[in-house]
Enzyme design. Structure first.
Site, PDB file in Angstrom:
ATOM      1  CB  CYS A  49      -0.945  -0.021   1.197  1.00  0.00           C
ATOM      2  SG  CYS A  49      -0.105  -0.246   2.782  1.00  0.00           S
ATOM      3  CG  HIS A 304      -3.986   0.551   4.603  1.00  0.00           C
ATOM      4  ND1 HIS A 304      -3.576  -0.294   3.592  1.00  0.00           N
ATOM      5  CD2 HIS A 304      -4.933   1.367   4.045  1.00  0.00           C
ATOM      6  CE1 HIS A 304      -4.242   0.000   2.484  1.00  0.00           C
ATOM      7  NE2 HIS A 304      -5.065   0.988   2.739  1.00  0.00           N
TER       8      HIS A 304
END
Length: 1287
Positions: A49, A304
């Site tokens: 990510c 994330h």
């Protein structure tokens, strides 16, 4: 991190997916097109990510993108030549060009970075390791600069991002100034102790640091320590200013890292004039505007990344959020307007509320996954809180009102039947094709081509528009005000990207994704779009073809409450392939054309094959609806008739008239009728054949309508009114015992007179239930005894005998010279319910041995086929529970009988015992191996600690030692009658394994290559294996044993398995065509994976049972790939289609959403229409996997997704997953009739254990987990770079 620039595997075409030209087959769904935003996301490889966020930021930096596209193949080379040793191909910029072109031009929801990361030199594990995006930004820029050496783009990173700062120290004594210049590509600013970006820049470039007191500065002019002031300024400003926020700090008190989550503001526009060395010039020279924010969610050890990015060139389709973006005054005005213009909504009526929600949508339809949120916005309460208790789930409510609602867009949207959406007005969903995907209407290519032109942007453009949240594959519209939410918290801004306000974009670049993209990349994108469209069209055609089974009325007759074929020779149905997007009228016309001789009306009724026969349900009357909307799916049964009668007989339809197939039982008293000659009846007495006309029971199967009363059933059977109907008593186990397997009279409950008016369904009678019909004179026979409302049926098979033979000595055979009084036999009348202690006492009385056996202990033992005495039977249980067959022989021998909690073991010392020479001992099954060994040593008068126990293997030779001396005998799976060998010496050292090998006999695999060689062993050991959740389990055949070091790899083990003599004819291409299971308690427990892992790492122990299974294709399961058995429920029935194997990749996402998406792709269904449950085989229950934990609003803070690999599901290899398609199946109960029988059996066993006190064996204590243990983190791997030389 990036590896060698030249190491790149060649892949053809433009696709960013690894498999080029792959066409979806069956349930494999092709890559979906772009969503509502018309922007493309990037797939997450497991932990990339951070890479995705940075790549999207660079893509939406137009100047960076155009500089990259300006480099041609004459400077970069061609990817086709990268394998040539003389060619210098700059792989990283070429792959970055291809990825950017794919993100701009290819019509797909998300692109893959696999080829780009391969050019970096990353291996498969790098895709799952998360790194810092600030570090990646510097490493990637450095890699690009080194890759572009010698080209015109070698300085474009420097031109766009390079700036300089100057550090000055001014002497307070002589005024001497010492300066040092530093370069930067990004500025690292402090977060701890400051509240905003401006404050941090002020501390860096305005505030002065004084050197005074004990911290003086040595001035070069004064040549001594003096007071001085240190300061810094920005000397050169780059076109793009990148700010890296130092959110991660170290706590020296706790010696651990932590993340700064306090409020830290930053402006959308910032003027850097106060922080610069030269302040002359226009404001535009110093003014920057924010265009990207990379956000980190989580802590300092993981999390994330996603990015908020402003679409400068307006390439995407930005849509404002309806209610959240409007000011409160506007909302209040709208509410007042609604109160005046609209009638008051009935909030307590869910039908009224849902109808109003759908009708008020501009597209006249609502996405199913957004319906719950719109309901909450409408009435201020969720469906679960307000309506679920009375109306059930919202999906079930929509299905039950299919006269009002209809599903469109492949089942992803709901609309009103009275006002269906037009194709032009219906917007595509986030994952919907831009072509028309409603199965009720055919696709229109021309409309698809006009699609981009339909999305006209609102005029005038709203302020704060063109901001998007790019979160891996997901792209959603946001407003500028949403950026303020990232000022603080665990989800907060981590990197800021500013661009000078002087940078203006040309008008031709707006709304033009092809602007300055090289022509060859445009052509490659067009080819990829054509390929994707062709794949989607093929999938659409395949996915909408259903197979129907047509049953024609002339071939059937009504019999026993159900439709039966008039002739057994003729086929029961006609197969028809049909497009489910067509209407019922089209289907009716097609059937008319197939049946040219059909006359009169034609009705189409949904049918189902039941045990009693074919039954009809609802008739489809609306010719205008599609088969999809009518609920017709593959393998649906349709009955074609006139809608009134079949062969002159009226047919009752509907679920309430479902026929029940009952077994009618009548007495047969052995008079004149030969039971074997009666048509359709089965006679029961012993093996089913009556001996010498002995009395018994005869059975026949008859079907009756479920709504028929018991009195109507008696009348249909032709029985007189005074006849008695009985139902088999639930406590009985009739049918579970065969001839001679332990008798016992069966009990039947008489139906009271009031039950004659009740229907079969009200009486809970099901298929297969037995109904005993007795006339009053039947009670004159000794077979039937009436006691209250219970009839006891005693047939000759229930009154048998046991033969008891008395032996004074325990010898096996006994010679002819043995005295007659020492070998005497007697037949003892016995039943299955009689205790064995009673059998022994009765035999002693019959043999008149009371005086001879005074004070001596005797026991009953069975004899095998060779005449060998078996272990004594427990006398506390009944004949049936002990497994003793009636009409067999028991031997009365000297010795003590074991109790129910004890084991009778044979043992010998030093060597394998010869026949009849072993010694016997009785021990508790809960005692440990060490205690058992001590008891055996005491019995033979031995002492010392240098002894251990070994088993006897199947060759009657000394086998594996019992390694765990603290384990109980029951845990070591020691059973009564087993033989143990007391062996001198300490336990053998660990490290060498002796493994038993079994062969998985798969009846579906007819490969001649996997037939076993006989090798002169006609009798091979076969074991019935218990697989998880399967009613039928293929047997396993023993093929021998292997001895192997625990340092050998799994591949070595597979190779050695193929050398077994029993497998000498097996031919496999490679060991990848073999699957190896580990057995635990006759269950296929887990698959051994990892070809190069050692057996020690696989945690294999000596004596383990392995099962080898041949595969038809290569298999190399990853550590988090789970092999599941999936079973789709038969709509409307309590059963399932045959199980299939499915490999679910849980490495990236192990949540229920991931599994549901995998199953939806396999079956070609919508994920939201699936209901899942895991089968608990030991409990015969199903544990539902909830849908609701995954349906969380994007505006709310998402909860952490649960993992199916952990509690409470713990999914592992071989688990069974049941699936219900809620679009066509209203039955949400996964339990089958077999499960109910299994649960009843478990309850009976628990009751028996409670009564018999056998629950004492469950007091074992397992190993305790150490308190305070923490999971060790993986070592952090630093990013590195290794780029080829181009100078």
């Amino acid at each position: 991190m990036f590896g060698n620039l030249f190491e790149e595997e060649e892949e053809e075409g433009f696709s960013s997916n690894s498999s080029r030209g792959r066409v979806a087959k069956g349930g494999e769904e092709p890559t979906p097109p772009r969503g509502r935003s018309n922007l493309c996301g990037i797939k997450n490889q497991g932990g990339t990510c951070y890479l995705n966020s940075l790549l999207q930021t660079l893509l939406f930096t137009p100047e960076f993108r155009e500089e990259l596209f300006s480099l041609g193949s004459d400077e970069l080379g061609c990817l086709e030549d990268k394998e040539k040793p003389e060619a210098k191909v700059r792989v990283i910029p070429l792959e970055l060009q291809r990825l950017f072109a794919s993100l701009l031009l290819v019509d797909q929801q998300s692109a893959s970075t696999a080829q780009l990361t391969d050019s970096f030199g990353w291996n498969s594990s790098e895709g799952t390791n998360q790194h810092d995006v600030q570090e990646l930004n510097r490493i990637l820029f450095s890699a690009l600069e080194h890759s572009l050496v010698g080209t015109k783009g070698s300085t474009f990173i420097h031109r766009l991002y390079h700036g300089t700062t100057v550090n000055s120290i001014v002497c307070k004594e002589c005024g001497n100034i010492s300066q040092r210049q530093e370069d930067f590509l990004d500025l690292t600013v402090c977060v701890c102790g400051v509240s905003s970006l401006e404050e941090a820049l002020w501390d860096m470039f305005v505030e002065e640091e004084l050197f005074e007191g004990n911290n003086l500065y040595r001035c070069a002019g004064c040549d001594r320590l003096v007071t001085a002031a240190k300061s810094a300024k920005l000397r050169k400003l780059p076109p793009f200013m990148t700010m890296s926020l130092l959110r991660f700090s170290f706590d020296f008190t706790k010696c651990e890292r932590y993340k700064e989550t306090g409020r830290y503001g930053f402006p959308l526009t910032i003027n850097l004039r106060p922080f610069c060395e030269q302040t002359d010039g226009e404001d535009s020279d110093f003014t920057y505007e924010l265009f990207s924010v990379i956000i980190h969610k989580g802590g300092c050890y993981g999390g994330h990344y996603h990015a908020y990015i402003r679409d400068i060139d307006q390439l995407g389709r930005w849509e404002p959020l309806e209610e959240e973006c409007k000011p409160k005054t506007q909302k209040r005005a709208k509410e007042n307007f609604k109160e005046v213009c609209e009638p008051k909504l009935q909030e307590d009526d869910p039908l009224s509320v849902l109808t109003a929600i759908v009708a008020q949508e501009p597209s006249k339809s609502v996405l199913l996954d957004q319906l719950g949120q719109k309901l909450m916005d409408k009435i201020g309460s969720s469906w679960s809180k307000k309506f679920r208790k009375h109306y059930g789930p919202i999906g079930k409510f929509l299905q039950s009102h299919n006269d009002v609602f209809m599903l469109v867009s492949n089942g992803t949207r709901v609309a009103l039947k009275a006002n269906p959406p037009s194709p032009e007005a219906e917007p595509p969903g986030p994952a919907e094709p831009t072509i028309n995907s409603d199965p009720s209407t055919p696709s229109d290519p021309e409309a698809a081509e006009q699609q981009p032109g339909q999305h006209q942007r609102p005029e005038p453009e709203q302020e704060g528009s063109h901001w998007f949240d790019l979160n891996d594959s997901s792209v959603t519209s946001i407003r500028e005000s949403d950026i303020e939410k990232q000022f603080q918290g665990k989800e907060s801004a981590y990197m800021l990207f500013y661009r000078k306000t002087q940078l203006h974009r040309p008008s031709e670049a707006l709304n033009n994704p092809q602007y300055k993209v090289p022509l060859h990349l445009i052509h490659m994108a067009q080819e990829e779009n054509d390929r994707l469209q062709q794949t989607r069209d093929e999938f659409e055609a395949t996915n909408n073809t259903v197979e129907l089974r047509l049953h024609l009325a002339p071939s059937y007759r009504l019999e026993n409450g159900a439709l039966q074929l008039t002739s057994k020779e003729q086929s029961g149905s006609t197969s028809l392939s049909f497009d489910r997007r067509k209407t019922v009228g089209d289907l009716r016309l097609a059937i008319y054309q197939m049946q040219e001789l059909w006359e009169g009306d034609m009705a189409l009724t949904v049918a189902k094959s039941l045990p009693a026969g074919l039954h009809l349900y609802n008739t489809i009357t609306d010719d205008c609806v599609s088969l999809y909307s009518a609920g017709i799916c593959t393998n649906s049964d349709l009955f074609v008739w006139n809608g009134r009668e079949v062969c002159g007989t009226a047919v009752l339809t509907g679920a309430e008239w479902e026929p029940v197939l009952l077994t009618v039982v009548r007495p047969f008293l052995g008079e004149d009728v030969d039971p074997q000659e009666e048509d359709g009846t089965e006679c029961e007495e012993g093996t089913g054949v009556f001996e010498n006309g002995a009395p018994g029971l005869k059975r026949e199967e008859r079907g009756f309508a479920g709504a028929a009363t018991l009195g109507e059933v008696k009348e249909a059977l032709g029985e007189p009114k005074e006849s008695v109907l009985c139902q088999e008593h639930k406590g009985g186990k009739r049918g579970e015992q065969g001839a001679g397997e332990g008798g016992g009279a069966s009990g039947w409950r008489v139906f009271p007179p009031d039950d004659m008016q009740r229907t079969l369904k009200e009486l809970s009678l099901k298929d297969g239930d037995a109904l005993l019909v007795l006339e009053p004179q039947s009670f004159d026979s000794s077979m039937f005894t009436l006691n209250g409302d219970v009839v006891t049926v005693t047939t000759p098979s229930d009154c048998r005998w046991l033969q008891v033979e008395f032996r004074l000595h325990e010898g096996g055979g006994g010679g002819e010279g043995e005295k007659e009084e020492e070998r005497r036999k007697i037949k003892v009348p016995a039943t299955g319910n009689m205790l064995l202690f009673e059998v022994k006492q009765r035999a002693i009385e019959e043999l008149q041995l009371q005086d001879k056996l005074t004070g001596a202990q005797f026991c009953l033992r069975q004899v095998d086929c060779t005449g060998k005495l078996l272990p004594p039977v427990c006398e506390e249980v009944s004949v049936r529970d002990a497994g003793v067959r009636l009409m067999t022989t028991l031997t009365l021998c000297p010795g003590k009988a074991p109790k129910a909690s004890q084991l009778f073991l044979h043992f010998s010392v030093g060597a394998a015992p010869s026949a009849g020479m072993e010694m016997d001992i009785i021990v508790e099954n809960s005692c440990t191996v060490k205690e058992c060994l001590k008891a055996m040593l005491d019995a033979v008068g031995l002492d010392g600690t240098c002894w251990h126990l070994r088993r006897l293997d199947w060759c009657e030779e000394i086998g594996e030692p019992l390694m765990d001396e603290d384990a109980s005998l029951s845990e070591m799976k020691i059973n009564s009658g087993d033989t143990l060998v007391v062996t001198e010496g300490q336990l053998p050292p660990k490290g060498f394994l002796k493994l038993s090998v079994w062969l998985y006999l798969d009846p579906t695999n007819n490969s001649a290559d996997f037939k076993l060689a006989n090798n002169g062993h006609p009798e091979e050991e076969v074991m019935e294996v218990v697989t998880k959740g399967e009613t039928y389990s293929p047997p396993l055949r023993s093929v021998g044993e292997v001895e192997i070091s625990d340092e050998a790899t799994l591949e070595d083990l597979k190779t050695q398995l193929l050398t077994l003599p029993a497998l000498q004819d097996v031919c496999l291409p490679t060991t990848a065509f073999m699957r190896v299971w580990q057995l635990e308690g006759r269950r296929l427990a887990r698959i051994l994976r990892g070809q190069q892992l050692t057996l020690r790492k696989l945690k294999l122990a000596g004596g383990a049972d392995l099962c080898m299974q041949q595969l038809l294709k290569e298999e190399d399961l990853g550590p988090k790939e789970v092999l599941l058995n999936i079973k789709m429920g038969v709509p409307g029935e309590r059963c399932y289609y045959p199980a299939e194997e499915l490999v679910w990749d849980a490495s990236r996402d192990s949540s229920p959403r991931s599994l549901r998406s995998c199953l939806a792709a396999h079956y070609g269904l919508s994920p939201d229409s699936l209901l899942l449950a895991k089968y608990q085989a030991d409990k015969h229950t199903w544990e539902e996997i909830s849908n609701w934990s995954q349906q969380v609003s994007k505006k709310k803070k998402k909860k952490r997704a649960e993992s199916l690999l952990g509690a409470p599901f713990h999914l592992k290899d071989g688990d069974t997953i049941g699936i219900k398609n809620l679009l066509i199946d209203n039955n949400r109960d996964f339990v089958t009739l077999e499960d109910e029988l299994g649960q009843q059996m478990l309850r009976e066993q628990a009751e028996q254990r409670r009564k018999g006190g056998e629950a004492a064996g469950s007091d074992g204590v397992g190993p305790q987990k150490k308190a305070g243990q923490t999971k060790s983190r993986k070592p952090e791997v630093a990013l590195s770079i290794n780029v080829g030389v181009f100078r």
